[in-house]
Design a protein around this motif. Structure first.
Motif, PDB file in Angstrom:
ATOM      1  N   VAL A   1     -80.536  64.990  77.457  1.00 52.10           N
ATOM      2  CA  VAL A   1     -79.643  65.238  76.374  1.00 52.10           C
ATOM      3  C   VAL A   1     -79.339  66.564  75.425  1.00 52.10           C
ATOM      4  CG1 VAL A   1     -78.198  64.277  74.308  1.00 52.10           C
ATOM      5  CG2 VAL A   1     -78.139  62.646  76.501  1.00 52.10           C
ATOM      6  N   PHE A   2     -80.744  66.474  74.609  1.00 55.27           N
ATOM      7  CA  PHE A   2     -80.687  67.509  73.576  1.00 55.27           C
ATOM      8  C   PHE A   2     -80.622  68.749  74.475  1.00 55.27           C
ATOM      9  CE2 PHE A   2     -83.869  70.197  71.443  1.00 55.27           C
ATOM     10  CZ  PHE A   2     -83.339  70.557  70.505  1.00 55.27           C
ATOM     11  N   ASN A   3     -80.894  68.744  75.508  1.00 48.39           N
ATOM     12  CA  ASN A   3     -81.572  69.876  76.694  1.00 48.39           C
ATOM     13  C   ASN A   3     -80.292  70.511  77.040  1.00 48.39           C
ATOM     14  OD1 ASN A   3     -84.246  71.076  76.515  1.00 48.39           O
ATOM     15  ND2 ASN A   3     -84.501  69.067  76.730  1.00 48.39           N
ATOM     16  N   ILE A   4     -79.661  69.822  77.797  1.00 51.81           N
ATOM     17  CA  ILE A   4     -78.403  70.269  77.833  1.00 51.81           C
ATOM     18  C   ILE A   4     -77.474  70.638  76.993  1.00 51.81           C
ATOM     19  CG2 ILE A   4     -75.904  69.021  79.011  1.00 51.81           C
ATOM     20  CD1 ILE A   4     -77.697  67.134  80.403  1.00 51.81           C
ATOM     21  N   ILE A   5     -77.511  70.233  75.628  1.00 54.95           N
ATOM     22  CA  ILE A   5     -76.219  70.718  74.566  1.00 54.95           C
ATOM     23  C   ILE A   5     -77.327  71.907  74.179  1.00 54.95           C
ATOM     24  CG2 ILE A   5     -75.892  70.336  72.048  1.00 54.95           C
ATOM     25  CD1 ILE A   5     -76.298  67.548  72.489  1.00 54.95           C
ATOM     26  N   ARG A   6     -78.314  72.378  74.600  1.00 59.93           N
ATOM     27  CA  ARG A   6     -78.580  73.682  74.303  1.00 59.93           C
ATOM     28  C   ARG A   6     -78.248  74.563  75.166  1.00 59.93           C
ATOM     29  NH1 ARG A   6     -85.144  73.879  72.664  1.00 59.93           N
ATOM     30  NH2 ARG A   6     -84.254  76.234  72.989  1.00 59.93           N
ATOM     31  N   ALA A   7     -78.522  73.693  76.166  1.00 65.75           N
ATOM     32  CA  ALA A   7     -78.171  74.310  77.929  1.00 65.75           C
ATOM     33  C   ALA A   7     -76.697  75.177  78.000  1.00 65.75           C
ATOM     34  CB  ALA A   7     -78.412  74.076  78.888  1.00 65.75           C
ATOM     35  N   LEU A   8     -75.715  74.453  77.438  1.00 66.01           N
ATOM     36  CA  LEU A   8     -74.231  74.539  76.924  1.00 66.01           C
ATOM     37  C   LEU A   8     -73.824  75.877  75.971  1.00 66.01           C
ATOM     38  CD1 LEU A   8     -72.940  71.120  76.656  1.00 66.01           C
ATOM     39  CD2 LEU A   8     -73.152  73.049  78.612  1.00 66.01           C
ATOM     40  N   GLY A   9     -75.529  76.119  75.084  1.00 66.27           N
ATOM     41  CA  GLY A   9     -74.991  77.085  74.274  1.00 66.27           C
ATOM     42  C   GLY A   9     -74.755  76.684  72.673  1.00 66.27           C
ATOM     43  N   VAL A  10     -74.640  75.038  72.366  1.00 68.67           N
ATOM     44  CA  VAL A  10     -73.669  74.699  71.536  1.00 68.67           C
ATOM     45  C   VAL A  10     -75.112  74.734  70.703  1.00 68.67           C
ATOM     46  CG1 VAL A  10     -72.763  72.299  70.472  1.00 68.67           C
ATOM     47  CG2 VAL A  10     -72.208  73.404  73.032  1.00 68.67           C
ATOM     48  N   PRO A  11     -74.679  75.733  68.870  1.00 67.65           N
ATOM     49  CA  PRO A  11     -75.994  75.261  68.333  1.00 67.65           C
ATOM     50  C   PRO A  11     -76.295  73.463  67.619  1.00 67.65           C
ATOM     51  CG  PRO A  11     -74.301  76.369  67.542  1.00 67.65           C
ATOM     52  CD  PRO A  11     -73.612  75.906  69.005  1.00 67.65           C
ATOM     53  N   ILE A  12     -77.933  73.408  67.558  1.00 68.68           N
ATOM     54  CA  ILE A  12     -78.534  72.226  67.755  1.00 68.68           C
ATOM     55  C   ILE A  12     -77.631  71.614  65.951  1.00 68.68           C
ATOM     56  CG2 ILE A  12     -79.746  70.515  67.272  1.00 68.68           C
ATOM     57  CD1 ILE A  12     -79.177  71.116  70.037  1.00 68.68           C
ATOM     58  N   THR A  13     -78.067  73.000  64.617  1.00 69.07           N
ATOM     59  CA  THR A  13     -77.646  72.869  63.798  1.00 69.07           C
ATOM     60  C   THR A  13     -76.573  72.473  63.024  1.00 69.07           C
ATOM     61  OG1 THR A  13     -77.107  75.619  63.564  1.00 69.07           O
ATOM     62  CG2 THR A  13     -79.532  74.915  62.696  1.00 69.07           C
ATOM     63  N   GLY A  14     -75.661  73.371  63.982  1.00 69.28           N
ATOM     64  CA  GLY A  14     -74.271  72.318  63.858  1.00 69.28           C
ATOM     65  C   GLY A  14     -73.907  70.964  63.876  1.00 69.28           C
ATOM     66  N   PHE A  15     -75.079  70.325  64.308  1.00 69.95           N
ATOM     67  CA  PHE A  15     -74.958  69.372  64.706  1.00 69.95           C
ATOM     68  C   PHE A  15     -75.416  68.293  63.492  1.00 69.95           C
ATOM     69  CE2 PHE A  15     -74.288  70.118  69.238  1.00 69.95           C
ATOM     70  CZ  PHE A  15     -73.707  68.811  69.988  1.00 69.95           C
TER      71      PHE A  15
END
Length: 308
Positions: free
Chosen positions: A92-106
């Motif tokens: 799930v973490f890598n899928i979120i990164r692949a979508l281009g969503v910044p992790i810091t925003g979470f």
């Protein structure tokens, strides 16, 4: 005369969608497929390990599983469950990164979500902590016969443990029903197959019964059971009459006890009860009117109790 063919206009954003599917879409699909393959591999490895543990038990001369084997089986199941959770979290973490969503925003939403889970998922956290202590303290494991007292339930859940994870315990009752109990809801766990067990048979007799003769018959029954090749492997010592344990207005109760292998107290109790009925019938000794021979079981003093 010339015919002019006009190409249909491409919808806005089509190129971006195609580019996304060819790059990030493939990457996301690979993460999903990889997580599924890893899950299957973990389950396969766990099945191999637990199968080898069970195979070493079935091919040996032991009548019951050793405590270490039961604990290894339970630990393997817990490790498998934790590993699968970690695999899906990473996916799930890598899928979120692949979508281009910044992790810091979470960070901010995760803080709010963590606080909400702290209040709303207290029962889940309680189950996980209780399961952790059940495994580490070896309160019970795969194959144990247990009796669980559950919060808010008058009846206890009794049966053979088939699965133990950090969150739940699954037991199969004598009727073949599978009972799933959250670990955090277990008030007391009585292990009926820990180290050794004790078969207890209570015999109600009328007031005028010859207690000395009854004790002699029970002593002889204990010697015969201990010498029986079929029962000898189940017994740790010779069944012993305990004399009169209760006195009432219309009768007395005599008890015979036997120390057995864990989980075998019920089979020993049935055999002793049958021997007593036959021996008393031949000796002309009758039970108290309206009474029957009762059978109980005591577990070893090393049993553990679960905490709230």
């Amino acid at each position: 005369m010339h015919t002019v063919l006009l190409a249909a206009p491409t919808p806005a954003g089509t190129d971006k969608l195609i580019r996304f599917l060819s790059l990030q879409g493939v990457q996301i699909a690979l993460f999903i497929v990889g997580a599924m393959i890893m899950t299957r591999f973990i389950q396969w490895g766990t099945a191999r390990i637990t199968g080898r543990i069970d195979q070493s038990f079935t091919e040996s001369d032991e009548l019951v599983r050793s405590e270490s084997a039961k604990h290894r089986h339970s630990v393997a199941q817990v490790i498998s469950w934790v590993a699968i959770v970690i695999v899906y979290v990473i996916a799930v973490f890598n899928i979120i990164r692949a979508l281009g969503v910044p992790i810091t925003g979470f960070v901010a939403p995760a803080t709010v979500l963590g606080a909400a889970l702290g209040f709303g998922a207290q029962r889940v956290v309680q189950d996980l902590l209780a399961g952790f202590f059940i495994i580490t303290e070896k309160q019970y494991g795969f194959g144990d016969v247990v009796e669980l007292t559950i919060v808010g339930s008058v009846a206890t859940a009794e049966g053979t443990v088939e699965d133990v994870t950090l969150r739940i315990t699954k037991i199969r009752s004598a009727d073949g029903e599978v009972i799933t109990v959250p670990n955090g809801q277990i008030v007391k766990a009585t292990n009926l197959s820990k180290d050794w067990a004790r078969s207890v048979v209570d015999i109600p007799l009328p007031v005028g019964a010859d207690i000395s003769r009854v004790n002699e018959i029970l002593h002889r029954i204990g010697q015969q059971a201990f010498a029986d090749p079929r029962m000898r492997p189940l017994l740790l010592d010779e069944p012993t009459p305990m004399g009169v344990t209760e006195m009432e207005v219309d009768g007395v109760t005599v008890r015979i006890v036997a120390r057995t292998l864990p989980g075998k107290q019920f089979e020993v109790s049935r055999d002793l009860r049958a021997r007593i009925v036959r021996a008393f019938g031949r000796a002309g000794i009758s039970l108290a009117p309206g009474e029957s021979i009762e059978t109980g079981a005591m577990v070893s003093t090393t049993q553990r109790e679960g905490s709230e």
